[in-house]
Design a protein around this motif. Structure first.
Motif, PDB file in Angstrom:
ATOM      1  N   TYR A 264       0.813  -1.222   0.000  1.00 52.62           N
ATOM      2  CA  TYR A 264       0.000   0.000   0.000  1.00 52.62           C
ATOM      3  C   TYR A 264       0.845   1.271   0.000  1.00 52.62           C
ATOM      4  O   TYR A 264       0.311   2.374   0.075  1.00 52.62           O
ATOM      5  CB  TYR A 264      -0.928   0.011   1.223  1.00 52.62           C
ATOM      6  CG  TYR A 264      -1.903  -1.140   1.240  1.00 52.62           C
ATOM      7  CD1 TYR A 264      -3.123  -1.055   0.582  1.00 52.62           C
ATOM      8  CD2 TYR A 264      -1.586  -2.322   1.900  1.00 52.62           C
ATOM      9  CE1 TYR A 264      -4.014  -2.113   0.600  1.00 52.62           C
ATOM     10  CE2 TYR A 264      -2.463  -3.385   1.918  1.00 52.62           C
ATOM     11  CZ  TYR A 264      -3.677  -3.282   1.258  1.00 52.62           C
ATOM     12  OH  TYR A 264      -4.555  -4.340   1.263  1.00 52.62           O
ATOM     13  N   GLY A 265       2.182   1.100  -0.054  1.00 48.62           N
ATOM     14  CA  GLY A 265       3.050   2.272  -0.146  1.00 48.62           C
ATOM     15  C   GLY A 265       3.905   2.463   1.088  1.00 48.62           C
ATOM     16  O   GLY A 265       3.632   1.924   2.160  1.00 48.62           O
ATOM     17  N   ASP A 266       4.964   3.239   0.921  1.00 52.17           N
ATOM     18  CA  ASP A 266       5.919   3.475   2.004  1.00 52.17           C
ATOM     19  C   ASP A 266       5.318   4.277   3.147  1.00 52.17           C
ATOM     20  O   ASP A 266       5.755   4.157   4.295  1.00 52.17           O
ATOM     21  CB  ASP A 266       7.151   4.198   1.462  1.00 52.17           C
ATOM     22  CG  ASP A 266       7.916   3.351   0.440  1.00 52.17           C
ATOM     23  OD1 ASP A 266       7.962   2.116   0.634  1.00 52.17           O
ATOM     24  OD2 ASP A 266       8.444   3.920  -0.533  1.00 52.17           O
ATOM     25  N   TYR A 267       4.311   5.095   2.852  1.00 53.19           N
ATOM     26  CA  TYR A 267       3.681   5.876   3.913  1.00 53.19           C
ATOM     27  C   TYR A 267       3.002   4.958   4.930  1.00 53.19           C
ATOM     28  O   TYR A 267       3.001   5.238   6.128  1.00 53.19           O
ATOM     29  CB  TYR A 267       2.656   6.850   3.321  1.00 53.19           C
ATOM     30  CG  TYR A 267       3.252   8.050   2.648  1.00 53.19           C
ATOM     31  CD1 TYR A 267       3.303   9.278   3.293  1.00 53.19           C
ATOM     32  CD2 TYR A 267       3.772   7.959   1.355  1.00 53.19           C
ATOM     33  CE1 TYR A 267       3.856  10.393   2.681  1.00 53.19           C
ATOM     34  CE2 TYR A 267       4.339   9.058   0.727  1.00 53.19           C
ATOM     35  CZ  TYR A 267       4.375  10.271   1.396  1.00 53.19           C
ATOM     36  OH  TYR A 267       4.934  11.362   0.787  1.00 53.19           O
ATOM     37  N   VAL A 268       2.422   3.876   4.435  1.00 44.99           N
ATOM     38  CA  VAL A 268       1.735   2.938   5.324  1.00 44.99           C
ATOM     39  C   VAL A 268       2.740   2.235   6.236  1.00 44.99           C
ATOM     40  O   VAL A 268       2.478   2.006   7.429  1.00 44.99           O
ATOM     41  CB  VAL A 268       0.936   1.911   4.505  1.00 44.99           C
ATOM     42  CG1 VAL A 268       0.259   0.888   5.422  1.00 44.99           C
ATOM     43  CG2 VAL A 268      -0.115   2.617   3.665  1.00 44.99           C
TER      44      VAL A 268
END
Length: 319
Positions: free
Chosen positions: A268-272
């Protein structure tokens, strides 16, 4: 050799022994809580989710190193305490030396394997194209000085086994205090990011280990880290491992669980991943606070029970 702490456990009243040994232990739990939050806090000030994610991705490697230290940091003190209680000082000294050198050897083997298979390890951790670089930086620095991280777990645990809780806590305060002081210097002032966080952690560990070694080398303890006392035996290793291995299994399982969650979050991405890492540290803070309060209640209760006259205690339990 200073026998004051052994005399405390052998001859002092139970309430005095409980309070004397438990209060520094509670302080060490609080210090460990601060230690786990420091890197995440100062990296978070950079407002860079990639570097914050790298700290979270590298954390399982950190946990595995700690697990190796805990195998000997939990297993050896149990046997040492029993040896001291039985008056077998020589066996206790040998156990301290065996735990120290075998833990170092196990850490070196693990470190060598991780460096040989570094790229596959980074992939298993769940790194992306963006987080690969900073995660590699952090992991390489931590692995290069992993021996100090292991000793930072083993040496104070051995001190606690003979009642030298105050010295064990002082070493933890030295390591954590340096980490807290150096983190903003390396991360914010020198702009080293995750590499700075790793260096701050390692330097804190090195100074803590130097402090612990000074206690052993000056003969301030009944235990030993001298090579001449390194005489491994099947009995010592069996006694250490039968307590140490089970107590470290949960930490290893948590490490693999963390890896699985990071891999799921990476989809779901590095932010998650960054958000999950911060949430994990906050969860750890909650559970640590819970353990501190429960432990304090149990210790205060133990002291009160010992202080109650036997007639009052019998009356209370029959109600």
């Amino acid at each position: 050799m200073d026998t004051k702490n052994i005399e405390l456990m052998e001859r002092s009243s139970v309430p005095k022994a409980i309070l004397t040994l438990s209060i520094p232990t509670l302080l060490s739990t609080i210090v460990s809580l601060l230690y786990n939050l420091t890197d995440t806090y100062f990296i978070g000030l950079l407002d860079d989710p990639i570097q914050l994610g790298a700290i979270s991705l590298a954390f399982p490697v950190f946990m595995v190193i700690q697990a190796i230290g805990n195998v000997f940091g939990n297993g050896a003190p149990s046997y040492v305490s029993r040896c001291l209680g039985a008056g077998n000082q020589q066996e206790a000294r040998r156990t301290g030396a065996v735990a120290t050198y075998v833990s170092v050897a196990a850490t070196l083997v693990m470190t060598a394997l991780c460096f040989v298979f570094l790229e596959p390890v980074l992939q298993v951790l769940g790194t992306s194209a963006d987080t690969l670089g900073p995660t590699r930086q952090y992991v390489q620095i931590v692995l290069s000085f992993s021996v100090f991280m292991t000793l930072q777990s083993v040496l104070p645990a051995l001190l606690r086994s003979e009642g030298r809780v105050k010295e064990a806590v002082i070493g933890m305060v030295i390591g954590t205090g340096l980490n807290i002081v150096l983190d903003p210097v390396f991360i914010l002032l020198l702009h080293q990011g995750v590499a700075g966080a790793a260096w701050a952690t390692i330097i804190g560990n090195i100074f803590a280990v130097v402090y612990y070694l000074s206690i052993y080398l000056r003969g301030k303890t009944s235990l030993s880290v001298f090579p001449r006392d390194f005489k491994p035996s099947r009995r010592i290793l069996a006694e250490v491992l039968k307590i140490g291995l089970p107590s470290s299994v949960s930490q290893i399982i948590m490490s693999f669980s963390n890896i699985m969650m990071n891999n799921l979050a990476s989809g779901y991405g590095d932010y998650v991943i960054s958000a999950y890492g911060v949430a994990g540290k906050l969860t750890t803070m909650f559970y640590t606070n819970f353990i501190i309060h429960v432990t304090m209640c149990l210790q205060v209760g133990s002291v009160l029970v010992q202080l109650l006259p036997s007639t009052q205690l019998t009356e209370f339990t029959t109600r």
